[in-house]
Design an enzyme around this catalytic site. Structure first.
Site, short mmCIF file in Angstrom:
data_model
loop_
_atom_site.label_atom_id
_atom_site.label_comp_id
_atom_site.label_asym_id
_atom_site.label_seq_id
_atom_site.Cartn_x
_atom_site.Cartn_y
_atom_site.Cartn_z
N ASP A 43 -20.78 52.17 19.01
CA ASP A 43 -19.54 52.20 19.78
C ASP A 43 -19.70 51.27 20.97
O ASP A 43 -20.83 50.97 21.37
CB ASP A 43 -19.24 53.63 20.27
CG ASP A 43 -17.76 53.89 20.51
OD1 ASP A 43 -17.15 53.15 21.32
OD2 ASP A 43 -17.21 54.82 19.92
N ASP A 67 -19.69 46.09 19.94
CA ASP A 67 -18.29 45.70 19.90
C ASP A 67 -18.02 45.18 18.49
O ASP A 67 -18.52 44.11 18.11
CB ASP A 67 -18.02 44.60 20.94
CG ASP A 67 -16.58 44.11 20.93
OD1 ASP A 67 -15.82 44.48 20.02
OD2 ASP A 67 -16.22 43.33 21.83
N ASN A 94 -14.86 53.19 11.34
CA ASN A 94 -13.99 54.13 12.04
C ASN A 94 -13.49 53.60 13.38
O ASN A 94 -12.46 54.06 13.90
CB ASN A 94 -14.73 55.45 12.26
CG ASN A 94 -13.97 56.40 13.15
OD1 ASN A 94 -12.94 56.95 12.76
ND2 ASN A 94 -14.47 56.61 14.36
N TYR A 166 -0.24 48.20 16.64
CA TYR A 166 -1.17 49.17 16.06
C TYR A 166 -0.91 49.36 14.56
O TYR A 166 -1.83 49.28 13.74
CB TYR A 166 -1.02 50.51 16.78
CG TYR A 166 -1.86 51.62 16.18
CD1 TYR A 166 -3.24 51.66 16.39
CD2 TYR A 166 -1.27 52.62 15.42
CE1 TYR A 166 -4.01 52.67 15.84
CE2 TYR A 166 -2.05 53.64 14.86
CZ TYR A 166 -3.40 53.66 15.07
OH TYR A 166 -4.17 54.66 14.52
N LYS A 170 -3.41 48.42 11.41
CA LYS A 170 -3.88 49.44 10.47
C LYS A 170 -3.42 49.14 9.05
O LYS A 170 -4.11 49.50 8.08
CB LYS A 170 -3.40 50.82 10.92
CG LYS A 170 -4.14 51.36 12.14
CD LYS A 170 -5.61 51.61 11.84
CE LYS A 170 -6.33 52.34 12.95
NZ LYS A 170 -7.74 52.65 12.62
#
Length: 258
Positions: A43, A67, A94, A166, A170
């Site tokens: 993360d 990153d 994820n 967003y 996705k």
């Protein structure tokens, strides 16, 4: 008569989980630890708490600050995992960004925010796939799960629900899975998209899985809880899911159908 103890379903599998500092990423990592996996948790934020919780379950853990939009950092993530465990059995892409949500018009979308959201959600997913591919190709096996969103399956219900940056990013994740599934499949590598619906995380008020939650448009009239997703994710990394690839698995209680 002796009852054989249940085998942990991910025993000794080396799995990378990105976006593991908190929320659902942390829940996935803990569940995989309970199932016997060896983990790399990554993360941009501090993953030490997640590492502590996974080690408490007996798991071997490599905590990394990564990153996912950086090619160098994703390559190093894969290299470190293979160096430590000798193989990479799974990648859970994820990590994601939801910055700048709730815009009321496409004219209000900040393009720097658009670029950053795409860099993490779409570019980051692709770079993760590309980083682990050489190792999985050499061992001729592996599973990659890319996390999209149930928001890609519906028309925005109102001006604050559209979030074009967003939702578009996705949606790109679905395309990435479909684009690479055949190339990777010839090396016995599964690539799958999971599209979760609205789900609580460990940053929200706890709620029991059998407790009603306002979600009137779903077939199952409650909001999802982490256990609804961690079980599906675990299954996808088991050998029982070896013939699933190129697909999108929707986990949303029947809110949208695909």
């Amino acid at each position: 008569m002796f009852i054989k103890e249940a085998q942990m379903r991910l025993q000794d599998k080396a799995i990378i989980v990105t976006g593991a500092a908190g929320g659902l990423g942390r829940q996935y990592a803990i569940r995989f630890a309970k199932e016997g996996a060896k983990l790399t948790i990554a993360d941009v934020q501090d993953v030490s708490k997640t590492a502590e919780l996974c080690r408490a379950e007996g798991a071997e853990v490599i905590p990394l600050r990564v990153d996912v939009s950086s090619e160098d950092e994703t390559q190093e993530m894969a290299r470190r995992t293979h160096e430590q465990y000798g193989r990479i059995d799974g990648l859970l892409n994820n990590a994601g960004m939801m910055r700048g949500l709730g815009v009321k018009s496409i004219l209000d979308v900040d393009m720097e925010t658009w670029d950053r959201v795409f860099a993490v959600n779409a570019r980051g997913t692709f770079l993760g796939v590309r980083a682990v591919f050489p190792y999985m190709r050499e061992q001729r096996s592996g599973t990659i799960v890319n996390v999209s969103s149930g928001s890609t399956l519906r028309i925005a219900r109102g001006p604050t629900d559209m979030n074009p940056h967003y939702v578009s990013s996705k949606s790109a994740i679905i395309g990435i899975t479909r684009a690479v599934a055949r190339e990777l499949g010839q090396y016995n590598i599964n690539v799958v998209t999971v599209a979760p619906g609205s789900t609580t995380s460990d940053t929200e008020e706890p709620i029991g899985a059998d407790e009603a939650y306002p979600e009137p448009e779903a077939s199952l009239a409650r909001r999802g809880v982490p256990e609804d997703l961690t079980g599906v994710m675990t299954f996808l990394f088991t050998d029982d899911a070896r013939f699933i690839s190129g697909q999108m698995i929707v986990v949303n209680g029947g809110r949208e159908v695909h």
